[in-house]
Design a protein around this motif. Sequence first.
Motif, mmCIF file in Angstrom:
data_model
loop_
_atom_site.group_PDB
_atom_site.id
_atom_site.type_symbol
_atom_site.label_atom_id
_atom_site.label_comp_id
_atom_site.label_asym_id
_atom_site.label_seq_id
_atom_site.Cartn_x
_atom_site.Cartn_y
_atom_site.Cartn_z
ATOM 1 N N GLU A 145 0.838 -1.209 0.000
ATOM 2 C CA GLU A 145 0.000 0.000 0.000
ATOM 3 C C GLU A 145 0.869 1.254 0.000
ATOM 4 O O GLU A 145 0.574 2.229 -0.695
ATOM 5 C CB GLU A 145 -0.938 0.000 1.207
ATOM 6 C CG GLU A 145 -1.936 1.132 1.179
ATOM 7 C CD GLU A 145 -2.944 1.084 2.309
ATOM 8 O OE1 GLU A 145 -3.954 1.788 2.196
ATOM 9 O OE2 GLU A 145 -2.734 0.360 3.310
ATOM 10 N N GLU A 146 1.955 1.222 0.739
ATOM 11 C CA GLU A 146 2.850 2.379 0.813
ATOM 12 C C GLU A 146 3.438 2.738 -0.550
ATOM 13 O O GLU A 146 3.613 3.914 -0.863
ATOM 14 C CB GLU A 146 3.982 2.104 1.809
ATOM 15 C CG GLU A 146 4.841 3.311 2.093
ATOM 16 C CD GLU A 146 5.846 3.061 3.201
ATOM 17 O OE1 GLU A 146 7.018 3.421 3.000
ATOM 18 O OE2 GLU A 146 5.449 2.504 4.241
ATOM 19 N N VAL A 176 -1.093 -1.763 -3.978
ATOM 20 C CA VAL A 176 -2.464 -2.156 -3.647
ATOM 21 C C VAL A 176 -3.240 -0.921 -3.224
ATOM 22 O O VAL A 176 -2.658 0.071 -2.799
ATOM 23 C CB VAL A 176 -2.549 -3.230 -2.528
ATOM 24 C CG1 VAL A 176 -1.896 -4.525 -2.933
ATOM 25 C CG2 VAL A 176 -2.001 -2.721 -1.222
ATOM 26 N N ARG A 177 -4.551 -1.022 -3.380
ATOM 27 C CA ARG A 177 -5.457 0.022 -2.902
ATOM 28 C C ARG A 177 -6.320 -0.568 -1.802
ATOM 29 O O ARG A 177 -6.771 -1.693 -1.898
ATOM 30 C CB ARG A 177 -6.412 0.463 -4.014
ATOM 31 C CG ARG A 177 -5.805 1.271 -5.077
ATOM 32 C CD ARG A 177 -6.908 1.791 -6.018
ATOM 33 N NE ARG A 177 -6.301 2.292 -7.217
ATOM 34 C CZ ARG A 177 -6.349 1.684 -8.402
ATOM 35 N NH1 ARG A 177 -7.012 0.565 -8.548
ATOM 36 N NH2 ARG A 177 -5.751 2.205 -9.432
ATOM 37 N N ARG A 178 -6.523 0.232 -0.793
ATOM 38 C CA ARG A 178 -7.487 -0.148 0.238
ATOM 39 C C ARG A 178 -8.831 0.303 -0.311
ATOM 40 O O ARG A 178 -9.090 1.487 -0.455
ATOM 41 C CB ARG A 178 -7.176 0.551 1.547
ATOM 42 C CG ARG A 178 -7.979 0.012 2.698
ATOM 43 C CD ARG A 178 -7.653 0.686 3.985
ATOM 44 N NE ARG A 178 -6.219 0.793 4.200
ATOM 45 C CZ ARG A 178 -5.655 0.974 5.362
ATOM 46 N NH1 ARG A 178 -6.405 1.078 6.433
ATOM 47 N NH2 ARG A 178 -4.354 1.073 5.484
ATOM 48 N N TYR A 211 -8.707 -5.051 0.160
ATOM 49 C CA TYR A 211 -7.648 -4.579 -0.717
ATOM 50 C C TYR A 211 -7.803 -5.150 -2.119
ATOM 51 O O TYR A 211 -8.338 -6.228 -2.307
ATOM 52 C CB TYR A 211 -6.286 -5.017 -0.171
ATOM 53 C CG TYR A 211 -5.958 -4.422 1.163
ATOM 54 C CD1 TYR A 211 -5.220 -3.240 1.248
ATOM 55 C CD2 TYR A 211 -6.380 -5.021 2.340
ATOM 56 C CE1 TYR A 211 -4.917 -2.684 2.480
ATOM 57 C CE2 TYR A 211 -6.081 -4.472 3.572
ATOM 58 C CZ TYR A 211 -5.351 -3.303 3.635
ATOM 59 O OH TYR A 211 -5.056 -2.754 4.853
ATOM 60 N N ASN A 264 -3.169 -2.863 -7.569
ATOM 61 C CA ASN A 264 -3.138 -1.652 -8.380
ATOM 62 C C ASN A 264 -1.962 -1.748 -9.337
ATOM 63 O O ASN A 264 -0.820 -1.540 -8.949
ATOM 64 C CB ASN A 264 -2.985 -0.421 -7.490
ATOM 65 C CG ASN A 264 -2.828 0.848 -8.293
ATOM 66 O OD1 ASN A 264 -3.146 0.910 -9.471
ATOM 67 N ND2 ASN A 264 -2.311 1.883 -7.653
#
Length: 176
Positions: free
Chosen positions: A85-86, A90-92, A102, A105
């Motif tokens: 995510e950082e 990935v997208r939350r 999740y 991405n």
Amino acid sequence: MIASTQTNHPLTGNGKATAAKASSPIDVATAKLKAAGLRITQPRLAILAALSNRAKPTSIEHLHETVGAENCDLVTVYRCMAAFEEIGLVRRAFFHNGTALYEINLGQPPRYHVVCKSTDEVHELDAETSDELRRSIEVVQEKLRAKGYTEVSHIVEFFGTHPTATRSNHGMPVVR
């Protein structure tokens, strides 16, 4: 020498790549990991494969079940997802009954969903509605940037009762 947590697995791009392989979701994801300075490990590959095979957002616990405890522990999945995510891998998507869901991405536009309040089923918005929403969000983000905001992001969540979901006499959801 390659560290024991790294892999020479063919999906990592170490070795001969064909034109078809170069654009696989795993290759795109591993390129993002490498660009961010993160190692390509077997647990990360397993998590990425599980994510890329999902059509809908998923929870970390479900990913762990899919990957299997023999391949990595739950803490590793949490840490990998935080790292992914950082770096934007990935997208939350949204919080589903208090659980973050999740999705991978790989540079495609964000997908937007609606969660049925009665059944907890997740449905993706149609393309036309999603495009309209993206355009509106971009206008708001540009206005915020013009005011000096940086690192602008958003989370959009929709909840509603699906037309086929009804309530029983006791108020409990019933799906037809």
